[in-house]
Design an enzyme around this catalytic site. Structure first.
Site, short mmCIF file in Angstrom:
data_model
loop_
_atom_site.label_atom_id
_atom_site.label_comp_id
_atom_site.label_asym_id
_atom_site.label_seq_id
_atom_site.Cartn_x
_atom_site.Cartn_y
_atom_site.Cartn_z
N ALA A 67 -8.78 -6.28 10.70
CA ALA A 67 -8.39 -5.00 11.27
C ALA A 67 -9.49 -3.97 11.03
O ALA A 67 -10.21 -4.03 10.04
CB ALA A 67 -7.08 -4.53 10.65
N ASN A 116 -16.47 3.32 4.64
CA ASN A 116 -15.77 4.06 5.69
C ASN A 116 -14.66 4.91 5.09
O ASN A 116 -14.04 4.54 4.10
CB ASN A 116 -15.20 3.10 6.75
CG ASN A 116 -13.78 2.68 6.46
OD1 ASN A 116 -12.82 3.40 6.77
ND2 ASN A 116 -13.63 1.50 5.84
N PHE A 120 -7.55 5.98 9.50
CA PHE A 120 -6.59 5.46 10.49
C PHE A 120 -6.63 6.23 11.80
O PHE A 120 -5.59 6.62 12.35
CB PHE A 120 -5.15 5.49 9.93
CG PHE A 120 -4.85 4.51 8.83
CD1 PHE A 120 -5.73 3.50 8.50
CD2 PHE A 120 -3.67 4.61 8.11
CE1 PHE A 120 -5.43 2.59 7.47
CE2 PHE A 120 -3.37 3.71 7.08
CZ PHE A 120 -4.25 2.70 6.77
N SER A 182 -5.32 0.89 2.15
CA SER A 182 -6.50 1.68 2.50
C SER A 182 -6.64 2.84 1.53
O SER A 182 -5.66 3.51 1.19
CB SER A 182 -6.39 2.23 3.92
OG SER A 182 -7.42 3.18 4.16
N ASN A 184 -8.08 5.60 2.25
CA ASN A 184 -8.43 6.78 3.03
C ASN A 184 -7.24 7.58 3.55
O ASN A 184 -7.42 8.56 4.27
CB ASN A 184 -9.31 6.36 4.21
CG ASN A 184 -10.59 5.70 3.75
OD1 ASN A 184 -11.22 6.17 2.80
ND2 ASN A 184 -10.98 4.62 4.39
N THR A 185 -6.02 7.16 3.21
CA THR A 185 -4.82 7.94 3.51
C THR A 185 -4.19 8.35 2.18
O THR A 185 -3.81 7.48 1.40
CB THR A 185 -3.82 7.13 4.34
OG1 THR A 185 -4.39 6.83 5.62
CG2 THR A 185 -2.52 7.90 4.55
N LYS A 222 -1.07 -6.41 3.14
CA LYS A 222 -2.49 -6.38 2.80
C LYS A 222 -2.68 -5.54 1.55
O LYS A 222 -2.24 -4.39 1.49
CB LYS A 222 -3.31 -5.80 3.95
CG LYS A 222 -4.82 -5.90 3.74
CD LYS A 222 -5.57 -5.54 5.02
CE LYS A 222 -7.06 -5.79 4.88
NZ LYS A 222 -7.78 -5.53 6.15
N ASN A 251 -8.35 -5.60 0.99
CA ASN A 251 -8.87 -4.45 1.72
C ASN A 251 -10.19 -4.01 1.08
O ASN A 251 -10.75 -4.70 0.24
CB ASN A 251 -7.83 -3.32 1.70
CG ASN A 251 -7.87 -2.46 2.96
OD1 ASN A 251 -8.95 -2.14 3.47
ND2 ASN A 251 -6.71 -2.09 3.45
#
Length: 376
Positions: A67, A116, A120, A182, A184-185, A222, A251
């Site tokens: 993904a 990165n 999202f 992730s 990043n959230t 994940k 991840n």
């Protein structure tokens, strides 16, 4: 040839702009019947010995695209044309969102890695569901759908947010992935704690079952490589308890150990992917397989650059393997090379099928034998 092209062209571009340009070319090529047929013949030759079955799905082989590359299900046929046996789209959120401010993608060329903090960015689950529903596949490939939490939704309401996406997307997914890993959230990784993860996964499972009644949609979770070992064990035990179909390990990481790239790059916030993640991702996978054995399908991702990396993940317990960052550095012949190398390794091994090789390295270590002795 691609390495020269990368050095002279892509390397000089903003990474996100280069991604969009390359993906546009892939989608364009996939729309031209004669060219896409020729490209698939060259880039995606099939190896019968690599045929794989995972959570009831039959695939041409074990190697897929993770993904993050195709967030909005806009280029699945183009990616299948390049030889990926499965394509995981997303991460998709219930509401459309632009993601974090740019610049948010960085190449660490010296480390063969990326950082990165995309956040999202996607069109939202309603738009993606419509796109998947209207899709008329040109190439057969397995499509996974990776779902995450909308940034503006409070952590306490996360389950309802995931359920919304599940209700829209389950009927279009060959398998579903709950992404709680992730970096990043804000607050997302808190959902990996079993006290939060149990009701979340239960709610998604129930939503998938009532939405898609013709079949059981496989459900995976994940996880992050940064989990402590005891937390990995807890997630593994929970997955078995809830009857999940799989775990994807892993991840991106927030760790920055041992990097060779300039400090101004390594200091960027976000998730690190690529070669530096290889060792830890493999460790997590081996620990999961030692815990769950063959009761749950494991998907190995993180730092996979070549066939040897993919083969080591299979020996460590992965039925499927995925890559992404190496695609940036190795180009359109990457999947072909991985498949050819896997076929050669299987032929040279003591195993008759890939399924026999899954977890053989972990079993051998537990028994104090070599993989050859285990196979015998």
């Amino acid at each position: 040839m691609y390495q020269l092209f990368f050095s002279l062209f892509f390397k000089r571009m903003d990474p996100e702009a280069a991604h969009h340009l390359a993906f546009r070319w892939i989608r364009l090529l996939a729309r031209i019947p004669v060219l896409r047929t020729y490209a698939a013949a060259v880039l995606a030759p099939r190896h019968e010995e690599l045929r794989t079955e995972a959570f009831g799905l039959r695939m041409h082989g074990p190697f897929g695209l993770a993904a993050g590359f195709d967030k909005n299900a806009s280029g699945i046929d183009g990616l299948a044309m390049l030889g990926f046996d499965h394509v995981e789209i997303g991460t998709v959120t219930a509401l459309a969102q632009p993601g974090n401010p740019k610049q948010r993608l960085f190449r660490l060329v010296a480390d063969r890695a990326l950082i990165n903090r995309m956040g999202f960015n996607n069109d939202g689950s309603a738009a993606v569901a419509q796109r998947l529903g209207e899709r008329r596949p040109v190439f057969r490939t397995t499509v996974g759908v990776n779902i995450g939490k909308t940034k503006v939704v409070p952590e306490a309401e996360a389950a309802a947010d995931y359920v919304t996406s599940t209700e829209r997307l389950a009927r279009h997914a060959d398998y579903l992935v709950v992404n709680v890993s992730s970096p990043n959230t804000p607050g997302l990784r808190n959902l990996q704690a079993t006290a939060s993860l149990r009701p979340l996964l239960t709610a998604v499972r129930e939503a998938a079952d009532r939405t898609e009644t013709r079949r059981r949609v496989p459900l995976l979770v994940k996880i992050a490589p940064d989990l402590a070992d005891e937390d990995i064990d807890a997630v593994a035990d929970l997955a078995v308890e809830l009857g999940l179909d799989g775990i994807i390990a892993t991840n991106t990481t927030i760790a920055r150990d041992g990097l060779a790239s300039p400090a101004e790059l390594t200091a960027e916030t976000g998730g690190l992917s690529g070669a530096p993640l290889k060792d830890r991702s493999l460790q997590v996978l081996r620990r999961l397989y030692a815990r769950v054995g063959d009761r749950i399908t494991l998907v190995g991702v993180g730092g996979i650059e070549n066939a040897e990396d993919a083969w080591q993940r299979i020996l460590a317990g992965a039925t499927l393997v995925q890559g992404y960052s190496a695609f940036v550095y190795q180009g359109p012949f990457w999947s072909r090379a991985v498949h050819q190398g896997l076929a050669a390794r299987l032929k040279a091994s003591p195993y008759a099928t890939l399924a026999e090789a899954v977890g053989a390295g972990v079993r051998a270590d537990a028994a104090g034998t070599t993989t050859e002795e285990t196979a015998a």
